[in-house]
Design a protein around this motif. Structure first.
Motif, PDB file in Angstrom:
ATOM      1  N   GLU A 122     -26.442 -10.806   8.849  1.00  9.06           N
ATOM      2  CA  GLU A 122     -26.093 -11.857   8.505  1.00  9.06           C
ATOM      3  C   GLU A 122     -26.803 -12.181   7.137  1.00  9.06           C
ATOM      4  OE1 GLU A 122     -25.754 -15.915  11.358  1.00  9.06           O
ATOM      5  OE2 GLU A 122     -27.774 -15.650  10.355  1.00  9.06           O
ATOM      6  N   GLU A 166     -27.438 -15.420   4.413  1.00 16.52           N
ATOM      7  CA  GLU A 166     -27.537 -17.202   4.288  1.00 16.52           C
ATOM      8  C   GLU A 166     -27.098 -17.299   2.569  1.00 16.52           C
ATOM      9  OE1 GLU A 166     -29.974 -20.948   5.177  1.00 16.52           O
ATOM     10  OE2 GLU A 166     -30.996 -18.915   5.308  1.00 16.52           O
ATOM     11  N   ASP A 206     -16.868 -21.400   1.217  1.00 12.93           N
ATOM     12  CA  ASP A 206     -15.941 -21.466   2.553  1.00 12.93           C
ATOM     13  C   ASP A 206     -15.001 -20.540   2.486  1.00 12.93           C
ATOM     14  OD1 ASP A 206     -17.355 -23.714   3.225  1.00 12.93           O
ATOM     15  OD2 ASP A 206     -15.973 -25.100   2.193  1.00 12.93           O
ATOM     16  N   ARG A 241     -16.935 -17.600   4.254  1.00 17.29           N
ATOM     17  CA  ARG A 241     -17.130 -17.757   5.618  1.00 17.29           C
ATOM     18  C   ARG A 241     -15.746 -17.594   6.450  1.00 17.29           C
ATOM     19  NH1 ARG A 241     -19.104 -23.733   5.702  1.00 17.29           N
ATOM     20  NH2 ARG A 241     -19.443 -23.165   7.848  1.00 17.29           N
ATOM     21  N   VAL A 279     -21.548 -14.787   7.345  1.00 19.49           N
ATOM     22  CA  VAL A 279     -21.868 -15.464   6.065  1.00 19.49           C
ATOM     23  C   VAL A 279     -22.272 -17.103   6.532  1.00 19.49           C
ATOM     24  CG1 VAL A 279     -21.363 -16.544   3.868  1.00 19.49           C
ATOM     25  CG2 VAL A 279     -20.630 -13.980   4.396  1.00 19.49           C
ATOM     26  N   ARG A 280     -23.469 -17.472   6.244  1.00 20.94           N
ATOM     27  CA  ARG A 280     -23.689 -18.817   6.465  1.00 20.94           C
ATOM     28  C   ARG A 280     -23.938 -19.806   5.282  1.00 20.94           C
ATOM     29  NH1 ARG A 280     -28.056 -20.659   8.967  1.00 20.94           N
ATOM     30  NH2 ARG A 280     -29.369 -18.705   8.626  1.00 20.94           N
TER      31      ARG A 280
END
Length: 488
Positions: free
Chosen positions: A69, A71, A91, A94, A100-101
């Protein structure tokens, strides 16, 4: 013949209140089904003119192979013009990968959160942080959008994808800072120290390390260094320490050499002590310092030792302004010497003065100054020999690059610093994307300039016209009065 069910339905539609309730119920059912379909089959559509939010095949391949993950922390203010395009592009990341945060931090309202996310780094002009566990990669504004003369090149996807690739790779390049000659230390957090530079290099994927050479067997301390940074020494290098650098050169180390003029205790200019090392690359550092006499290049302060240099075409100077449109992208040189390129097959100039510069043999010694001409203040060289590993060296006859991380006015020198390190180890982007179309930069006004224009239009122009009209009326009446007196 209509049955009782049909009769009941007709009775419902005859009442406006019941009809409204049924309509709301049916609309809710339809919206719920659409929401369910959107959750099951999520699809984004890019309707922008240039396809700014459509990810390339290289980025899609990177996200499909992602196993940890990451960020992405946006550190731009919502009022920033890059905030919305950057958020919409993330976005798209994501939507492609659930690993993907996105986190948003307003630097004006949440300074403590920004400091914690940046790891107490002093990096300026920050736009994005890619974080995985304790690893961080910083992305500055100039990596997202670059202005080249009147053209704007958007490279947001390139910057984001490479930040993700770098933070996932977790590979550090050892960058050694030799000490023992009066150099500033990367461990010094005070004024003049290089701690901000060390933090910045860490976030770029390098591992900076201080290496003292005033010890027995100094060559052994440089054994595993990929890049050696000679960071503006105040005293000449002794021959033993230069041999240690040459031993590292034989093992394939690269060199970033920053050598502003060295002043001896007697007040004269002293040699740097690296003539043998520079000579291997076809370069020679002249003993003297430059004074720029061209008003379009020199700064008002001083006698011409502060000036803007002209970049030459090279990978290291990529992203610098070669015109007068962007003064922030012109390298500022402070107290520089001059470089002579002996072997053009090995070395090439990076920065030059105007043709109205002088080389002084001492501070204020204008009597012995040479005739005005163009001098080289930065050069890049590559050593390619059959019996020797390929090695590279970037030489700057000034030391302003060391302060470029903590000073926003030195953004051009920061670009030179980062490009030099990438070129020295031939560091290419891990994710190479096709170039985006450039766009013509539109003129824009700041809030202050708009207020000035408003005052000019609303007050100064009408006031000037009224004053001119009053003057014309006064002159006409005065002339008529004099003519009447003459006739009488």
């Amino acid at each position: 013949m209509r049955g009782p069910v049909w009769t009941r339905l007709l009775s419902v539609t005859e009442s406006p209140i019941r009809l409204l309730a049924v309509s709301v119920l049916l609309a809710g059912i339809v919206l719920g089904e659409l929401n369910w379909l959107g959750a099951v089959r999520y699809k984004r559509f890019d309707l922008s003119a240039h396809g700014d939010y459509s990810l390339s095949d290289a980025t899609l391949a990177l996200l499909r192979g992602q196993k940890s993950e990451v960020e992405l922390i946006v550190t731009l203010s919502p009022a920033d013009p890059l905030f919305e395009p950057l958020k919409h592009l993330i976005d798209s990341y994501r939507a492609t990968s659930p690993l993907v945060r996105l986190t948003r931090i307003d630097p004006e309202r949440e300074p403590l959160a920004l400091k914690a996310a940046a790891g107490n780094s002093a990096a300026l002009d920050l736009a994005l942080i890619a974080r995985r566990d304790s690893e961080r990669v910083f992305v500055t504004r100039d990596k997202l959008v670059r202005v080249e003369q009147s053209q704007v090149r958007v490279s947001m996807e390139q910057a984001i994808s490479n930040a993700i690739a770098d933070v996932l790779a977790d590979l550090k390049v050892r960058v050694c800072f030799p000490t023992g000659h009066g150099e500033p230390s990367i461990d010094d957090v005070g004024k003049g120290g290089l701690s901000p530079l060390a933090d910045h290099l860490t976030h770029l994927g390098y591992a900076p390390e201080r290496v003292p050479l005033d010890v027995p067997r100094p060559a052994a301390r440089l054994h595993d260094c990929s890049i050696i940074v000679v960071a503006a020494p105040e005293r000449p290098y002794p021959r033993e320490h230069e041999r240690a650098l040459e031993s590292a050169l034989e093992r394939g180390a690269a060199f970033l050499v920053l050598l502003p003029p060295i002043v001896s205790p007697s007040g004269t200019l002293a040699p740097a002590g690296l003539d043998h090392l520079l000579g291997r690359f076809g370069l020679k550092l002249e003993r003297g310092f430059l004074v720029e006499e061209d008003p379009s290049h020199r700064l008002p302060e001083g006698m011409g030792e502060l000036f803007f240099a002209n970049p030459e075409l090279h990978r290291i100077t990529d992203g610098l302004s070669r015109g007068d449109e962007r003064h922030d992208a012109r390298p500022l040189v402070v107290t520089s010497g001059a470089i002579t390129i002996i072997d053009r097959s090995r070395a090439a100039p990076l920065l030059k003065t105007s043709d109205k510069a002088r080389l002084l043999s001492g501070f204020g010694d204008f009597d012995s100054a040479q005739a005005t001409q163009s001098y080289v203040v930065a050069a890049a060289a590559e050593l390619i020999e059959p019996t020797h590993p390929k090695a590279r060296l970037a030489l700057f006859a000034y030391g302003t690059l060391l302060d470029s991380v903590s000073d926003l006015s030195l953004v051009a020198n920061r670009i030179l610093l980062e490009n030099s390190l990438d070129w020295l180890i031939d560091r290419t982007p891990k994710v190479i994307l096709p170039p985006r179309a450039t766009r013509t930069r539109e003129p824009y006004f700041t809030e202050e300039s708009l207020s000035a224009v408003g005052r000019y239009v609303l007050f100064f122009i009408p006031g000037g016209a009224a004053a001119l009209g009053a003057l014309v009326i006064f002159l006409r009446r005065s002339g008529a009065r004099k003519a009447q007196e003459t006739r009488s």
